[in-house]
Design a protein around this motif. Structure first.
Motif, PDB file in Angstrom:
ATOM      1  N   TYR A 103      45.111  40.513  34.962  1.00 25.99           N
ATOM      2  CA  TYR A 103      45.366  41.565  33.979  1.00 25.99           C
ATOM      3  C   TYR A 103      44.901  42.929  34.491  1.00 25.99           C
ATOM      4  N   MET A 150      57.883  37.823  39.158  1.00 27.20           N
ATOM      5  CA  MET A 150      56.651  37.970  38.399  1.00 27.20           C
ATOM      6  C   MET A 150      56.374  36.713  37.572  1.00 27.20           C
ATOM      7  N   ILE A 209      50.239  41.086  42.842  1.00 27.40           N
ATOM      8  CA  ILE A 209      50.010  40.049  41.828  1.00 27.40           C
ATOM      9  C   ILE A 209      50.111  38.668  42.451  1.00 27.40           C
ATOM     10  N   THR A 215      47.277  44.399  37.111  1.00 31.31           N
ATOM     11  CA  THR A 215      48.543  44.819  36.507  1.00 31.31           C
ATOM     12  C   THR A 215      48.407  46.172  35.817  1.00 31.31           C
ATOM     13  N   PHE A 252      53.887  46.068  43.602  1.00 29.80           N
ATOM     14  CA  PHE A 252      53.337  45.468  42.382  1.00 29.80           C
ATOM     15  C   PHE A 252      53.426  43.944  42.426  1.00 29.80           C
ATOM     16  N   LEU A 278      51.646  41.815  28.476  1.00 29.80           N
ATOM     17  CA  LEU A 278      51.695  42.853  29.508  1.00 29.80           C
ATOM     18  C   LEU A 278      52.627  43.990  29.101  1.00 29.80           C
ATOM     19  N   SER A 288      51.277  47.703  28.118  1.00 33.10           N
ATOM     20  CA  SER A 288      51.696  48.706  29.109  1.00 33.10           C
ATOM     21  C   SER A 288      52.446  49.844  28.419  1.00 33.10           C
TER      22      SER A 288
END
Length: 278
Positions: free
Chosen positions: A83, A123, A65, A86, A61, A154, A158
């Motif tokens: 976006y 991140m 990104i 993600t 992940f 996010l 999520s």
């Protein structure tokens, strides 16, 4: 299928059904059709297995990104791509994402907290890179507030999809909506709460950066582990270049690109990009 991979996949099924705590090593081995001895040849404990699952998910992940926000070229669609990538990742791996969110809410495990905080730091650095590319020096005063705001968007959306099981979310609509919100904040907010000093205090690294020797060792390990000839040769050349720099930045970028999409090389490609600052 490699035994370690089998254990991780079957354990993930059980964790999704029962949670981390309620799942025993005995249940995992029964689901895999292996002995406990075979399990302990791959993992020293259930905690080590959980740690490996978190690393597997978060390494891919964070690496994806980081690649998106640093990719050369026009930035018109950068925020949308950020976006979309993600939410697409969380949607495709919703079972594990759901476990991870619930466990973080309930768990008092300090090791899990520190591990997730370290990935969180990485991140945030990627988000900072993105907004600096998008908005430049004009938003220096609100930059750190904006980083946390993007993270909040996010996390909130999520959790909305993962915990409340919204079926087939319209990803395009969601991402266009969040792009609009982010641009409005970036271009109109004038009263920040998070200062640079406060942010850097909160963001202080929890783990030391990987050393050159550690990176060389990791490249050699991956070279032995994988079979694909292009990736294998690229890993070997990247290791040699760390031992004795020979190649231009362009060639190094090309070699990293050769390994970037291999599932077992995403993290090492991320570490190499950090090391070479590319």
């Amino acid at each position: 299928m490699i035994k370690k991979q089998l254990i991780m996949e079957k354990a993930l099924e059980l964790f999704a059904e029962q949670g981390f705590e309620a799942t025993s090593v005995q249940q995992i081995t029964e689901r895999c059709g292996i002995s406990k001895g075979a399990f302990y040849l791959s993992f020293k404990s259930k905690d080590e297995l959980i740690s490996a699952l978190i690393d597997h998910f978060m390494m891919q992940f964070v690496s994806d990104i980081d690649y998106i926000v640093k990719k050369e070229g026009p930035t018109e669609s950068l925020l949308y791509e950020f976006y979309y990538s993600t939410f697409d990742t969380f949607h495709k791996r919703s079972n594990f994402a759901k476990i991870l969110i619930k466990e973080q809410m309930q768990s008092l495990n300090e090791e899990l907290f520190l591990k997730m905080r370290d990935y969180d730091n990485k991140m945030e650095k990627s988000i900072q890179t993105m907004i600096e590319r998008l908005y430049g020096e004009e938003i220096d005063d609100i930059k750190y507030d904006l980083i946390l705001t993007i993270k909040a968007l996010l996390n909130t959306y999520s959790q909305l999809f993962i915990l409340f099981n919204i079926p087939s979310p319209d990803m395009e609509l969601l991402c266009r909506s969040l792009v609009e919100k982010t641009n409005l904040l970036a271009l109109n907010v004038s009263v920040p709460f998070i200062t640079k000093d406060l942010y850097e205090t909160l963001l202080r690294p929890l783990n030391e950066e990987i050393s050159r020797d550690q990176l060389i060792e990791l490249l050699h390990e991956k070279s032995v582990e994988i079979e694909e000839p292009v990736e294998k040769e690229s890993l070997s050349l990247l290791a040699k270049n760390l031992e004795e720099p020979l190649y231009s930045t362009t060639i190094v970028k090309g070699l990293i690109e050769n390994i970037r999409n291999h599932p077992h090389c995403k993290w090492v490609s991320y570490l190499l990009r950090q090391y070479y600052k590319i």
